[in-house]
Design a protein around this motif. Structure first.
Motif, PDB file in Angstrom:
ATOM      1  N   SER A 452       0.683  -1.131  -0.195  1.00  0.00           N
ATOM      2  CA  SER A 452       0.070   0.136   0.028  1.00  0.00           C
ATOM      3  C   SER A 452       1.020   1.391   0.149  1.00  0.00           C
ATOM      4  N   SER A 453       1.990   1.274   0.691  1.00  0.00           N
ATOM      5  CA  SER A 453       2.877   2.419   0.822  1.00  0.00           C
ATOM      6  C   SER A 453       3.380   2.588  -0.782  1.00  0.00           C
ATOM      7  N   TYR A 454       3.749   1.866  -1.212  1.00  0.00           N
ATOM      8  CA  TYR A 454       4.508   1.908  -2.894  1.00  0.00           C
ATOM      9  C   TYR A 454       3.312   2.102  -3.669  1.00  0.00           C
ATOM     10  N   LEU A 455       2.151   1.820  -3.593  1.00  0.00           N
ATOM     11  CA  LEU A 455       1.012   2.397  -4.358  1.00  0.00           C
ATOM     12  C   LEU A 455       0.679   3.733  -4.148  1.00  0.00           C
ATOM     13  N   SER A 456       0.685   4.096  -2.988  1.00  0.00           N
ATOM     14  CA  SER A 456       0.552   5.569  -2.655  1.00  0.00           C
ATOM     15  C   SER A 456       1.561   6.589  -3.280  1.00  0.00           C
ATOM     16  N   SER A 457       2.867   6.083  -3.254  1.00  0.00           N
ATOM     17  CA  SER A 457       3.921   6.897  -3.545  1.00  0.00           C
ATOM     18  C   SER A 457       3.941   6.872  -5.287  1.00  0.00           C
ATOM     19  N   LEU A 458       3.559   5.735  -5.911  1.00  0.00           N
ATOM     20  CA  LEU A 458       3.229   5.420  -7.398  1.00  0.00           C
ATOM     21  C   LEU A 458       2.265   6.378  -7.790  1.00  0.00           C
TER      22      LEU A 458
END
Length: 542
Positions: A452-458
Motif C-alpha cells: 500500500s505504501s508503494y502504491l501511494s507513492s506510485l
C-alpha cells in the motif's frame, strides 16, 4: 453482348462468382466489380450495365440503397438485378423483391449450374426486351435534362448547344428570365436515420407545388440520391424570399411537409439571381458551395452563396474538442498537450467543403487510436463505426458529437497511456468500478498485488495527486455527468457517487470545480427551484 458488374464486399466471393461460368459464351461482358454500393453506383453511371449481380449487406452503401438509387433515382426499370444473400437477410431480400429483381441466391446454396441457368434466363429476357422496346430506349427530354443538369453539377461542364435545345422546352426561358438555383439535400434526423431518404422528383415537386401554389415556373431535377436541383423563375422569387420568422417561406413550407410525410428534413443551398444559359454552370456551382455552408452554420436550413466560401470551426466546437480530455484524470500531460495542439491546428484551418473537415477529423481519430496499447476487435469496430458516423453526419455539430463520443469510448475501454504502469491502469479501473462505496488504499493495493505504501507513492508520482484525492476527483467527475444529464436531486447524486455525507460532497465538489453542485448544474442546464434551494444550502454549509 450485354454488360454486367459484380458487387460484393468479400474478395473471395467475387473471385468465385467470376470463375463460376464462361461469361463470353453466355453473351455477357464483365465490365467491372465493386466492393460496396457506392463504387457500384459509380460503375453504373459510367457503363450503364444491363445486369447487376449484388450482395445486400455491404459497408458504405448497401445493396438495397443501390437498387433504390437506380430504380427510383434514374427511373431505370430495365436493368436486371441478381441478388446474393445470407441466411439472416430474408427481410432484406423481401424488400429487394419489391424493386423487381430477377433472382436471388443464398450464397451457401448457390451452385455453378444454378447460377449459369439464371444468367442464361436473364440474357433471354434482355433479348426479348430488346425486340419489344427496340432496346436501348431513346432518352426522353426529362431524362436528358436530368443527365444534363447532373453532368453540369458533378463536372461543372455543359454542352451549350444541347442545353439550349433542351432548356427551350422547359417552362423557364433561361436566356431571358432571371432565375435562382437551389441545391436541396434531404436527410433524416440522426436519432431516426436508418437509410437515406428516398423521394423521387415528382414527390418533391408536389411538396414544392403545395408550398408555392404555382409551380409552373419551377423545375426540379434529380442529381444524386437525396440531392435535387430546383430552378425557380424570378416572378416567383418574391414569394420564395418572403420570411416567416427566421426562415424563408418556401424552404419552411417544404421543411414542414417533409417532416410530416417523410420524417425528413432538407438543407438548401441558394445561388444568386442569374440570367442566361451561360450562367447555368455558375448557378449550380454557387448553390453547391452554399449547401456546404449549411453543414458549418448553427442554423443550417438555408444558406446563400457567398463570395468567401471557406468555413471555420465555431468557438463552442473548439472548446468542446479541447475540454473532452478534462473528463479523464489518468491521461498523461504529454498526451493532453499533443492532443490539444492538434485540435488548435484543426481550429486554425479553413474548409471549403464539409468533406475536407471530415477528413481532418478522421485523421485526428486515427491519431488517437494509434496511442492505444493494443488494438482489439472491440476498438477496431469502434473506429470503423465512428468513422462511418462522422462520414454520414449532416452538420458540424453532429460530426463533433460523433467524434467526442469516440474519444470517450476509446479512453474508457482501452489501455490508453503507453507509459503508465499496468498496476496504475488496473488500480484506476478498480476505483472507477467501486467508487460508489467507501474504498481503501489497502484493498486496491491488494487487488494490484502491491504494498500500500508503494502504491501511494506510485500514485503521487504518476497521477500527480494522492490516492484519496484521485478517488474524490473520480467521484466528482461522475457527479458532474449526473448533474447535467439527469434531474436527480443533488443529495441523491451525492449518495450515488460515493459521498454519504452531503456537506462533505459540497465542500469537495466546490474545491475541485470552483462551483457548487447547483451552480454547476445551472451553468450547463436549466435551473430549477430545487436547485436554488440546494444552492442556498451550499452557501449555508460553505
Amino acid at each position: 453482348m450485354y454488360d454486367a458488374i459484380i458487387v460484393e464486399d468479400e474478395f473471395l466471393v467475387r473471385i468465385g462468382i467470376k470463375s463460376f461460368v464462361n461469361w463470353q459464351d453466355i453473351g455477357i461482358n464483365l465490365v467491372g466489380e465493386a466492393e460496396n454500393g457506392k463504387e457500384a453506383y459509380n460503375l453504373y453511371q459510367k457503363y450503364k450495365p444491363q445486369i447487376i449481380i449484388t450482395d445486400l449487406k455491404m459497408p458504405v452503401m448497401d445493396g438495397i440503397t443501390l437498387i433504390q438509387k437506380i430504380r427510383i433515382g434514374h427511373q431505370d426499370k430495365l436493368t436486371k438485378f441478381i441478388i446474393l444473400s445470407c441466411m439472416d437477410e430474408f427481410a432484406l431480400v423481401q424488400k429487394a423483391l419489391n424493386y423487381n429483381v430477377s433472382h436471388y441466391f443464398l450464397k451457401i446454396e448457390m451452385t455453378c449450374k444454378d447460377f449459369q441457368d439464371v444468367l442464361k434466363s436473364v440474357v433471354d429476357e434482355l433479348d426479348n426486351q430488346k425486340v419489344e422496346l427496340n432496346y436501348p430506349v431513346a432518352k426522353n427530354d426529362k431524362q436528358a435534362m436530368d443527365e444534363l443538369i447532373r453532368s453540369c453539377y458533378e463536372n461543372n461542364l455543359i454542352d451549350y448547344r444541347n442545353a439550349k435545345d433542351l432548356l427551350s422546352k422547359t417552362a423557364i426561358d433561361f436566356d431571358q428570365d432571371s432565375y435562382l438555383c437551389a441545391i436541396i439535400h434531404l436527410f433524416r434526423d440522426q436519432s431516426t436515420r436508418t437509410n437515406s431518404t428516398s423521394m423521387n422528383q415528382s414527390a418533391l415537386l408536389n411538396l414544392i407545388a403545395e408550398s408555392i401554389g404555382n409551380p409552373q415556373n419551377c423545375l426540379v431535377y434529380y442529381l444524386d440520391y437525396d440531392y435535387y436541383c430546383l430552378f425557380i423563375q424570378y416572378s416567383n422569387l418574391d414569394l420564395f424570399f418572403e420570411r416567416t420568422g427566421n426562415m424563408l417561406a418556401v424552404p419552411e413550407a417544404v421543411q414542414n411537409n417533409l417532416h410530416k410525410y417523410a420524417n425528413a428534413r432538407a438543407n438548401w443551398g441558394l445561388s444568386r439571381n442569374n440570367t442566361g444559359i451561360c450562367k447555368l454552370s455558375q448557378s449550380l456551382k454557387e448553390a453547391k458551395l452554399a449547401l456546404e455552408g449549411c453543414y458549418f452554420k448553427s442554423s443550417p436550413i438555408c444558406q446563400f452563396a457567398e463570395v468567401d466560401s471557406p468555413y471555420a470551426l465555431e468557438n463552442r466546437h473548439i472548446q468542446l474538442l479541447l475540454n473532452v480530455t478534462s473528463e479523464f484524470i489518468h491521461l498523461s500531460d504529454e498526451f493532453i498537450s499533443e492532443y490539444q495542439a492538434k485540435v488548435r491546428t484543426l481550429a486554425s484551418k479553413r474548409f471549403a467543403t464539409k468533406g475536407e473537415f471530415k477528413d481532418e477529423l478522421t485523421i485526428l481519430l486515427f491519431w488517437i487510436t494509434a496511442q492505444v496499447d493494443v488494438l482489439n476487435e472491440h476498438l477496431e469496430q469502434l473506429v470503423t463505426s465512428s468513422k462511418e458516423k462522422i462520414g454520414a453526419s449532416v452538420n458540424l455539430n453532429e460530426s463533433v458529437t460523433m467524434f467526442l463520443q469516440f474519444v470517450r469510448d476509446c479512453i474508457l475501454t482501452s489501455s490508453f497511456n503507453k507509459r503508465m504502469p499496468d498496476t496504475i491502469k488496473s488500480a484506476i479501473n478498480y476505483i472507477s468500478e467501486h467508487s460508489a462505496r467507501k474504498i481503501y488504499l489497502e484493498e486496491v493495493a491488494k487487488f494490484v498485488h502491491l504494498n500500500s505504501s508503494y502504491l501511494s507513492s506510485l500514485f503521487k508520482r504518476k497521477m500527480h495527486c494522492s490516492f484519496i484525492e484521485y478517488v474524490n476527483i473520480a467521484r466528482v467527475k461522475k457527479a458532474q455527468k449526473l448533474l447535467v444529464e439527469t434531474d436527480q436531486p443533488i443529495y441523491f447524486i451525492s449518495q450515488v457517487v460515493g459521498f454519504p455525507q452531503e456537506e462533505y460532497f459540497y465542500k469537495i465538489f466546490k474545491r475541485i470545480t470552483q462551483l457548487t453542485p447547483s451552480e454547476y448544474r445551472s451553468r450547463f442546464t436549466c435551473t430549477t427551484s430545487n436547485d436554488r434551494q440546494d444552492d442556498q444550502k451550499a452557501r449555508d454549509i460553505l
